[in-house]
Design an enzyme around this catalytic site. Structure first.
Site, PDB file in Angstrom:
ATOM      1  N   PHE A 178      43.714  42.849  44.398  1.00 44.36           N
ATOM      2  CA  PHE A 178      43.931  42.979  42.939  1.00 44.36           C
ATOM      3  C   PHE A 178      42.658  42.041  42.350  1.00 44.36           C
ATOM      4  CE2 PHE A 178      45.643  41.237  38.793  1.00 44.36           C
ATOM      5  CZ  PHE A 178      45.599  42.871  38.117  1.00 44.36           C
ATOM      6  N   ASN A 180      42.623  39.275  40.933  1.00 43.39           N
ATOM      7  CA  ASN A 180      42.593  37.769  41.019  1.00 43.39           C
ATOM      8  C   ASN A 180      42.894  37.475  42.496  1.00 43.39           C
ATOM      9  OD1 ASN A 180      45.465  38.765  41.632  1.00 43.39           O
ATOM     10  ND2 ASN A 180      46.186  37.355  39.743  1.00 43.39           N
ATOM     11  N   LYS A 181      42.669  38.437  43.341  1.00 44.25           N
ATOM     12  CA  LYS A 181      42.995  38.029  44.827  1.00 44.25           C
ATOM     13  C   LYS A 181      41.525  37.264  45.386  1.00 44.25           C
ATOM     14  CE  LYS A 181      47.177  39.267  45.235  1.00 44.25           C
ATOM     15  NZ  LYS A 181      47.532  39.477  44.000  1.00 44.25           N
ATOM     16  N   THR A 182      41.709  36.779  46.507  1.00 38.96           N
ATOM     17  CA  THR A 182      40.524  36.067  47.118  1.00 38.96           C
ATOM     18  C   THR A 182      39.332  36.842  47.437  1.00 38.96           C
ATOM     19  OG1 THR A 182      42.191  34.256  48.262  1.00 38.96           O
ATOM     20  CG2 THR A 182      39.657  34.866  49.125  1.00 38.96           C
TER      21      THR A 182
END
Length: 378
Positions: A178, A180-182
């Site tokens: 997604f 907002n993931k790393t």
């Protein structure tokens, strides 16, 4: 404004997406699908990986691939994102909630043992906020009781336990990409396993269970869970920058540790023999002060987010049980801005606004001890 997260898109994302457009391979076929799968499997250290359209369906597909279904129970922490439980229900199985460890916020192995029944088929661990679960203890329980092990690594790209990347311990594991993931593909996920049969089944199901030898022939109920070539192109570019992003995450955590050190807050602990990837830098404060602190920071252009509510608190998952550690952590926790572009000066400014909040409140150290978090924060 300091948002909680912002994706790091400073590599070849635009170049690779343009290659997709130029080639006209923009849907779920194209060179970047396989490139991304191969490189991701290599990065994590797992034999097989298959892309999917998001991290939630990755969980659904993973459980179907190992045979989770009606009549089964799957043990899962109540302190997790709701998708972990939702996908258990989608298979027809029943989620059995357990509490967490006070320091690391991860699933409590002793609680897992107590929750096992004759119907238990699997344990789902969730590597929450980038910390690792106690995989030695969990693997031992699963082996002793003949249980399948599912790893939800949605928030744990770059997290290691005993020098092994999380996601390599389970019978099947999942990741989320997604925004907002790393590392991100915008929307996307991955199912991984060291078992070729499991991944072959996952691939078959994600492609509408179509026959590999006969056109438009489907031998069971399948799903359209495929990732697009464009998303995979972004993911492939993200992997090229992954080590740099993870190094930045470690540096951000060190800066926050330095500038928050003497305040009445406690961050999530790193489990022994593990490497925290710091998806989000999260802290605990007094339950009575948490929301006030969030408002204070929001009014000063610092976005935060609360920790996940325990899943058993939702009306459709109410089970009549209490999980005091998970409930306390949830009500006391918040995540601070954690994106890779933050500088030391940014972290110092954010931390100074946290400090400002506590400096105007006399007795805040007593408050945190009195709020029921003594064991958690001292």
């Amino acid at each position: 404004m300091y948002p909680v997260y912002r994706p790091y898109l400073s590599g070849k994302e635009q170049q690779y997406v343009s290659e997709c457009l130029d080639s006209s391979w923009i849907s779920s076929r194209g060179d970047f699908i396989r490139k991304f799968e191969i490189q991701f499997a290599d990065f994590v250290g797992v034999r097989h990986a298959t892309t999917v359209c998001n991290g939630t369906v990755a969980l659904h597909l993973a459980m179907l691939a190992i045979g989770i279904g009606p009549g089964d129970e799957v043990i899962v922490p109540t302190l997790t994102y709701v998708a972990s439980a939702n996908m258990i229900v989608q298979t027809g199985a029943t989620p059995v909630f357990v509490d967490s460890i006070e320091s690391t916020w991860q699933i409590d192995p002793s609680a897992v043992k107590r929750a096992i029944t004759p119907r238990t088929k699997a344990v789902m661990v969730v590597h929450l906020y980038g910390a690792s679960c106690d995989m030695e203890a969990i693997c031992k329980i699963c082996t002793e009781h003949g249980l399948l092990l599912i790893e939800d690594c949605a928030e744990a790209f770059g997290t290691f336990y005993r020098d092994k990347h999380v996601g390599t311990f389970g019978d099947v594991s999942t990741f989320s990409f997604f925004g907002n993931k790393t590392i991100t593909t915008g929307e996307g996920g991955m199912v991984v396993s060291n078992n070729a049969e499991v991944l072959n089944k996952a691939y078959h199901l994600k492609t509408q269970a179509v026959s590999p030898s006969q056109e438009y022939w489907h031998d069971t109920v399948g799903y359209n869970y495929r990732m697009t070539n464009i998303c995979a192109a972004i993911g492939f570019a993200q992997l090229e920058q992954a080590n740099y992003v993870l190094e930045r995450k470690q540096q951000l955590a060190a800066w926050y540790d330095r500038y928050l050190v003497d305040l009445p807050v406690r961050r999530q602990a790193e489990p022994p023999r593990s490497t925290h990837s710091w998806w989000l830098y999260s802290i605990l404060v007094s339950q009575e002060l948490r929301d006030s602190l969030r408002l204070h920071l929001r009014n000063r252009a610092v976005e935060t987010r609360p920790l996940f509510p325990p899943v058993h608190a939702f009306p459709h998952y109410e089970c009549g049980l209490e999980f005091p550690v998970a409930q306390c952590i949830s009500k006391s926790g918040l995540s601070l801005p954690s994106y890779p572009d933050l500088t030391e000066s940014d972290v110092q400014i954010i931390s100074s606004k946290v400090r400002e909040f506590f400096e105007v409140r006399e007795g805040c150290r007593t408050e945190i001890a009195d709020c029921g978090l003594t064991k958690l924060v001292n």
